[in-house]
Design a protein around this motif. Structure first.
Motif, PDB file in Angstrom:
ATOM      1  N   HIS A  62       3.821  -8.697   2.715  1.00 49.90           N
ATOM      2  CA  HIS A  62       4.696  -7.956   1.814  1.00 49.90           C
ATOM      3  C   HIS A  62       3.930  -6.800   1.178  1.00 49.90           C
ATOM      4  CE1 HIS A  62       7.608 -11.157   2.186  1.00 49.90           C
ATOM      5  NE2 HIS A  62       6.641 -12.024   1.925  1.00 49.90           N
ATOM      6  N   PRO A  63       4.596  -5.665   0.956  1.00 47.94           N
ATOM      7  CA  PRO A  63       3.888  -4.534   0.358  1.00 47.94           C
ATOM      8  C   PRO A  63       3.674  -4.656  -1.148  1.00 47.94           C
ATOM      9  CG  PRO A  63       6.161  -3.936   0.785  1.00 47.94           C
ATOM     10  CD  PRO A  63       5.955  -5.319   1.352  1.00 47.94           C
ATOM     11  N   TRP A  64       4.393  -5.568  -1.826  1.00 51.17           N
ATOM     12  CA  TRP A  64       4.293  -5.703  -3.274  1.00 51.17           C
ATOM     13  C   TRP A  64       3.182  -6.651  -3.669  1.00 51.17           C
ATOM     14  CZ3 TRP A  64       6.977  -2.347  -5.994  1.00 51.17           C
ATOM     15  CH2 TRP A  64       8.111  -1.773  -5.419  1.00 51.17           C
ATOM     16  N   GLY A  65       2.549  -6.377  -4.797  1.00 52.19           N
ATOM     17  CA  GLY A  65       1.523  -7.262  -5.325  1.00 52.19           C
ATOM     18  C   GLY A  65       1.550  -7.249  -6.831  1.00 52.19           C
ATOM     19  N   LEU A  66       0.882  -8.219  -7.422  1.00 45.80           N
ATOM     20  CA  LEU A  66       0.779  -8.344  -8.869  1.00 45.80           C
ATOM     21  C   LEU A  66      -0.703  -8.397  -9.217  1.00 45.80           C
ATOM     22  CD1 LEU A  66       2.601  -8.720 -11.369  1.00 45.80           C
ATOM     23  CD2 LEU A  66       2.369 -11.179 -11.031  1.00 45.80           C
ATOM     24  N   ARG A  67      -1.099  -7.617 -10.193  1.00 47.30           N
ATOM     25  CA  ARG A  67      -2.522  -7.498 -10.505  1.00 47.30           C
ATOM     26  C   ARG A  67      -2.750  -7.527 -12.010  1.00 47.30           C
ATOM     27  NH1 ARG A  67      -6.048  -2.478  -8.146  1.00 47.30           N
ATOM     28  NH2 ARG A  67      -6.968  -2.000 -10.146  1.00 47.30           N
ATOM     29  N   LEU A  68      -3.718  -8.330 -12.441  1.00 52.78           N
ATOM     30  CA  LEU A  68      -4.124  -8.397 -13.832  1.00 52.78           C
ATOM     31  C   LEU A  68      -5.476  -7.708 -13.957  1.00 52.78           C
ATOM     32  CD1 LEU A  68      -3.754  -9.511 -16.736  1.00 52.78           C
ATOM     33  CD2 LEU A  68      -5.006 -11.537 -15.972  1.00 52.78           C
ATOM     34  N   PRO A 105       3.253   2.206   3.553  1.00 56.41           N
ATOM     35  CA  PRO A 105       3.298   1.805   4.968  1.00 56.41           C
ATOM     36  C   PRO A 105       2.031   2.224   5.703  1.00 56.41           C
ATOM     37  CG  PRO A 105       5.354   2.824   4.310  1.00 56.41           C
ATOM     38  CD  PRO A 105       4.408   2.978   3.163  1.00 56.41           C
ATOM     39  N   LYS A 106       1.551   1.299   6.507  1.00 52.03           N
ATOM     40  CA  LYS A 106       0.303   1.531   7.226  1.00 52.03           C
ATOM     41  C   LYS A 106       0.512   2.494   8.389  1.00 52.03           C
ATOM     42  CE  LYS A 106      -3.417  -1.722   7.608  1.00 52.03           C
ATOM     43  NZ  LYS A 106      -3.855  -2.974   8.132  1.00 52.03           N
ATOM     44  N   VAL A 107      -0.342   3.456   8.448  1.00 48.73           N
ATOM     45  CA  VAL A 107      -0.402   4.324   9.614  1.00 48.73           C
ATOM     46  C   VAL A 107      -1.608   3.866  10.421  1.00 48.73           C
ATOM     47  CG1 VAL A 107       0.767   6.264   8.545  1.00 48.73           C
ATOM     48  CG2 VAL A 107      -1.671   6.020   8.252  1.00 48.73           C
ATOM     49  N   THR A 108      -1.916   4.535  11.465  1.00 51.22           N
ATOM     50  CA  THR A 108      -3.058   4.122  12.291  1.00 51.22           C
ATOM     51  C   THR A 108      -4.353   4.581  11.648  1.00 51.22           C
ATOM     52  OG1 THR A 108      -2.828   6.126  13.585  1.00 51.22           O
ATOM     53  CG2 THR A 108      -1.718   4.142  14.428  1.00 51.22           C
ATOM     54  N   GLN A 112      -6.033   1.981   3.511  1.00 48.01           N
ATOM     55  CA  GLN A 112      -4.732   1.462   3.105  1.00 48.01           C
ATOM     56  C   GLN A 112      -4.392   1.970   1.704  1.00 48.01           C
ATOM     57  OE1 GLN A 112      -4.553  -2.815   2.395  1.00 48.01           O
ATOM     58  NE2 GLN A 112      -2.906  -2.840   3.913  1.00 48.01           N
ATOM     59  N   PRO A 113      -3.543   3.007   1.585  1.00 48.00           N
ATOM     60  CA  PRO A 113      -3.207   3.551   0.266  1.00 48.00           C
ATOM     61  C   PRO A 113      -2.209   2.663  -0.479  1.00 48.00           C
ATOM     62  CG  PRO A 113      -2.096   4.786   1.974  1.00 48.00           C
ATOM     63  CD  PRO A 113      -2.957   3.784   2.667  1.00 48.00           C
ATOM     64  N   TYR A 114      -2.255   2.737  -1.820  1.00 51.97           N
ATOM     65  CA  TYR A 114      -1.319   1.972  -2.640  1.00 51.97           C
ATOM     66  C   TYR A 114      -1.028   2.718  -3.936  1.00 51.97           C
ATOM     67  CZ  TYR A 114      -5.531   0.464  -5.166  1.00 51.97           C
ATOM     68  OH  TYR A 114      -6.706   0.433  -5.875  1.00 51.97           O
ATOM     69  N   LEU A 115       0.107   2.367  -4.549  1.00 51.83           N
ATOM     70  CA  LEU A 115       0.508   2.870  -5.858  1.00 51.83           C
ATOM     71  C   LEU A 115       0.383   1.724  -6.845  1.00 51.83           C
ATOM     72  CD1 LEU A 115       3.766   4.733  -4.798  1.00 51.83           C
ATOM     73  CD2 LEU A 115       1.512   5.737  -5.179  1.00 51.83           C
ATOM     74  N   ILE A 116       0.116   2.040  -8.108  1.00 54.98           N
ATOM     75  CA  ILE A 116      -0.028   1.012  -9.132  1.00 54.98           C
ATOM     76  C   ILE A 116       0.638   1.486 -10.417  1.00 54.98           C
ATOM     77  CG2 ILE A 116      -2.323   1.821  -9.799  1.00 54.98           C
ATOM     78  CD1 ILE A 116      -3.031  -1.182 -10.256  1.00 54.98           C
ATOM     79  N   LEU A 117       1.327   0.551 -11.098  1.00 52.30           N
ATOM     80  CA  LEU A 117       2.037   0.849 -12.337  1.00 52.30           C
ATOM     81  C   LEU A 117       2.038  -0.411 -13.190  1.00 52.30           C
ATOM     82  CD1 LEU A 117       3.971   2.796 -13.958  1.00 52.30           C
ATOM     83  CD2 LEU A 117       5.829   1.689 -12.726  1.00 52.30           C
TER      84      LEU A 117
END
Length: 182
Positions: A62-68, A105-108, A112-117
């Motif tokens: 899944h692309p979603w995650g939870l981070r503390l 989404p992963k490209v070749t 691996q980029p991500y956004l955080i809020l």
């Protein structure tokens, strides 16, 4: 014979635990870097540093995650402020934030980029003593980052903006972070 049984049992345990460990959704990390003040804060302090401890819950499916995140940032007062108060000092911000991450989404690419809020509690404090009481306020943060493997370790880099208030005005800063996940 007992040694062979013990060795076989240990090997079996390692083989059973290793695949489960590789798929664990929980990971931890440590990071640090440069913190750049912005706005009202930039008028009082110079660039500083920060340290960060991370606990993350995510899944490769899944692309979603939870981070503390638990962080500490420290900024040295500017020369102008030091001349007014007659000595050296610093302002610090400690924070605990709960963040949502979204893996793009992963490209070749091995990156691996991500956004955080996220939202959290921020405690601002300074070293000047009287008239500089610590205060806890709520705030938010936003940013982007990238994960990658380097030297066999899961590394990441990110830049985020943090916004909260202190007794004297807005606290807005941008930590540039480099870290390792375990």
């Amino acid at each position: 014979m007992r040694r062979w049984n013990f060795a076989a049992a240990c090997l079996g345990l390692v083989l059973l635990v290793k695949p489960v460990d590789a798929q664990s959704p929980l990971s931890f990390g440590v990071a640090g870097g440069l913190s750049l003040p912005e706005g009202d804060l930039a008028e009082q302090v110079n660039a500083g540093w920060h340290a960060l401890a991370i606990g993350e819950l995510s899944s490769p499916m899944h692309p979603w995650g939870l981070r503390l995140d638990v962080a500490y940032s420290r900024f040295r007062f500017s020369d102008e402020v030091q001349s007014i108060v007659g000595g050296e000092g610093h302002q610090s911000t400690g924070s605990a934030t709960l963040n949502f991450t979204y893996r793009l989404p992963k490209v070749t690419s091995p990156i691996q980029p991500y956004l955080i809020l996220g939202l959290g509690a921020y405690r601002t404090d300074c070293s000047l003593g009287p008239g500089c009481e610590s205060r806890v306020r709520y705030g938010w943060n936003y940013g982007l980052g990238a994960r990658f493997f380097f030297l066999g370790l899961r590394n990441f880099v990110e830049i985020r903006g943090h916004r909260t208030k202190s007794r004297t005005g807005d606290v807005h800063y941008f930590p540039l972070t480099v870290g390792i996940m375990f």
